[in-house]
Motif scaffolding. Sequence first.
Motif, short mmCIF file in Angstrom:
data_model
loop_
_atom_site.label_atom_id
_atom_site.label_comp_id
_atom_site.label_asym_id
_atom_site.label_seq_id
_atom_site.Cartn_x
_atom_site.Cartn_y
_atom_site.Cartn_z
N ASP A 218 0.81 -1.21 0.00
CA ASP A 218 0.00 0.00 0.00
C ASP A 218 0.85 1.27 0.00
O ASP A 218 0.70 2.14 -0.86
CB ASP A 218 -0.93 0.01 1.22
N VAL A 219 1.73 1.38 0.98
CA VAL A 219 2.54 2.59 1.10
C VAL A 219 3.51 2.70 -0.08
O VAL A 219 3.66 3.78 -0.68
CB VAL A 219 3.30 2.61 2.44
N ARG A 220 4.13 1.61 -0.45
CA ARG A 220 5.07 1.65 -1.57
C ARG A 220 4.38 2.07 -2.86
O ARG A 220 4.90 2.94 -3.59
CB ARG A 220 5.72 0.28 -1.75
N SER A 221 3.23 1.49 -3.18
CA SER A 221 2.56 1.85 -4.43
C SER A 221 2.08 3.28 -4.40
O SER A 221 2.10 3.98 -5.43
CB SER A 221 1.38 0.90 -4.70
N LEU A 231 -0.27 5.25 6.79
CA LEU A 231 -0.24 3.87 7.27
C LEU A 231 -1.13 3.76 8.49
O LEU A 231 -0.96 4.51 9.46
CB LEU A 231 1.20 3.46 7.64
N VAL A 232 -2.09 2.82 8.45
CA VAL A 232 -2.90 2.54 9.63
C VAL A 232 -2.35 1.29 10.31
O VAL A 232 -1.87 0.37 9.65
CB VAL A 232 -4.39 2.34 9.27
N LEU A 233 -2.43 1.28 11.63
CA LEU A 233 -1.88 0.17 12.42
C LEU A 233 -2.95 -0.85 12.77
O LEU A 233 -2.77 -1.65 13.68
CB LEU A 233 -1.23 0.72 13.69
N SER A 234 -4.05 -0.84 12.01
CA SER A 234 -5.16 -1.76 12.27
C SER A 234 -5.06 -3.04 11.46
O SER A 234 -5.98 -3.86 11.46
CB SER A 234 -6.49 -1.07 11.94
N THR A 241 7.72 -2.66 12.64
CA THR A 241 8.00 -3.20 11.31
C THR A 241 8.09 -2.08 10.27
O THR A 241 8.89 -2.17 9.33
CB THR A 241 6.95 -4.23 10.88
N ALA A 242 7.30 -1.03 10.43
CA ALA A 242 7.34 0.09 9.49
C ALA A 242 8.71 0.76 9.49
O ALA A 242 9.19 1.23 8.46
CB ALA A 242 6.26 1.10 9.82
N GLU A 243 9.36 0.79 10.65
CA GLU A 243 10.67 1.43 10.77
C GLU A 243 11.76 0.65 10.04
O GLU A 243 12.84 1.17 9.78
CB GLU A 243 11.05 1.57 12.24
N LEU A 244 11.49 -0.61 9.70
CA LEU A 244 12.50 -1.44 9.04
C LEU A 244 12.60 -1.14 7.54
O LEU A 244 13.57 -1.55 6.90
CB LEU A 244 12.16 -2.93 9.24
N PHE A 245 11.63 -0.44 6.99
CA PHE A 245 11.63 -0.16 5.55
C PHE A 245 12.46 1.09 5.24
O PHE A 245 12.53 2.01 6.07
CB PHE A 245 10.20 0.02 5.04
N TYR A 247 11.73 3.44 3.27
CA TYR A 247 10.85 4.56 2.95
C TYR A 247 9.82 4.70 4.06
O TYR A 247 9.60 3.77 4.84
CB TYR A 247 10.17 4.36 1.59
N ARG A 248 9.21 5.87 4.13
CA ARG A 248 8.28 6.15 5.21
C ARG A 248 6.96 6.69 4.66
O ARG A 248 6.95 7.38 3.63
CB ARG A 248 8.87 7.20 6.17
N PRO A 249 5.86 6.40 5.33
CA PRO A 249 4.60 7.03 4.95
C PRO A 249 4.59 8.50 5.38
O PRO A 249 5.38 8.90 6.24
CB PRO A 249 3.56 6.22 5.73
N THR A 250 3.68 9.27 4.82
CA THR A 250 3.55 10.66 5.22
C THR A 250 3.10 10.76 6.67
O THR A 250 3.54 11.63 7.42
CB THR A 250 2.53 11.39 4.33
N ARG A 251 2.24 9.83 7.07
CA ARG A 251 1.70 9.86 8.43
C ARG A 251 1.35 8.44 8.87
O ARG A 251 1.00 7.59 8.04
CB ARG A 251 0.44 10.74 8.47
#
Length: 268
Positions: A218-221, A231-234, A241-245, A247-251
């Motif tokens: 989702d975030v990559r595309s 990115l929602v954490l639901s 896990t998000a910190e391992l990528f 790239y980062r989401p805007t929020r």
Amino acid sequence: MIEGVTDEVSPWTYLMDMDGVLVHEEHMVPGADAFLNELREHGLPFMVFTNNSVYTRRDLRARLMRSGLDVPESAIWTSALATAQFLDKQRPGGSAYVVGESGLTTALHNIGYVLTDRDPDYVVLGETRTYSFEAITKAIRLVEGGARFIATNPDEKGPSREGTLPATGAVAALIERVTGREPYYVGKPNPLMMRSALRELRAHSENTLMIGDRMDTDVRSGLESGLQTILVLSGISGRHTAELFPYRPTRVIDSVADLVGRVEHPFD
């Protein structure tokens, strides 16, 4: 306000994944109904995404209704529809051997494709809960015979009440290993799926955001399509896990419930 994001300039268009963002299996994510209602109240266009190619738009609308969410068919976009649109532009009126369910076969019928196992232009692999060894073997032989290899999405596994299921990407890997032919994946994270939805909505990437629960799809595309991302954490990805990528989401937010009351200014 997040630096570089000017959400006061014009209304936002919302793209969002379905599973993990709006629903978990057959259950609504708390607050998803209020979020969608607020989008409608403010006249903000939106599209609900799924990489799953099993179901038609009508099937998915019925599934969402059972979960308490009213989403029109026109606001649902699947990897099957994106695949059909891609093939219609690549080779109009072509033919395909399909391994998949009604969501994929209906989408291909609707663009005038002939579904056949005799010298097809394409082998198109999608999602199914009943992968047949015979059908996979036929697909392998057709690819070896020169058919172009297309897969609706690269997801290697999917959830079920009984546990993990092999998905399109896993079966595609099997066919690739035997034939030496890599498939072209249309669904997320290929930005082609995002862009096809933008065309459907007649929206521009500068004023569109993507909400998803997975960093790798989702975030990559969204990022590769030039969209703002949330990115929602639901669902799948957590904060760690998000910190391992790379790239980062805007929020990052807990769920779409956090956007209720702020859909016009999601980055304030």
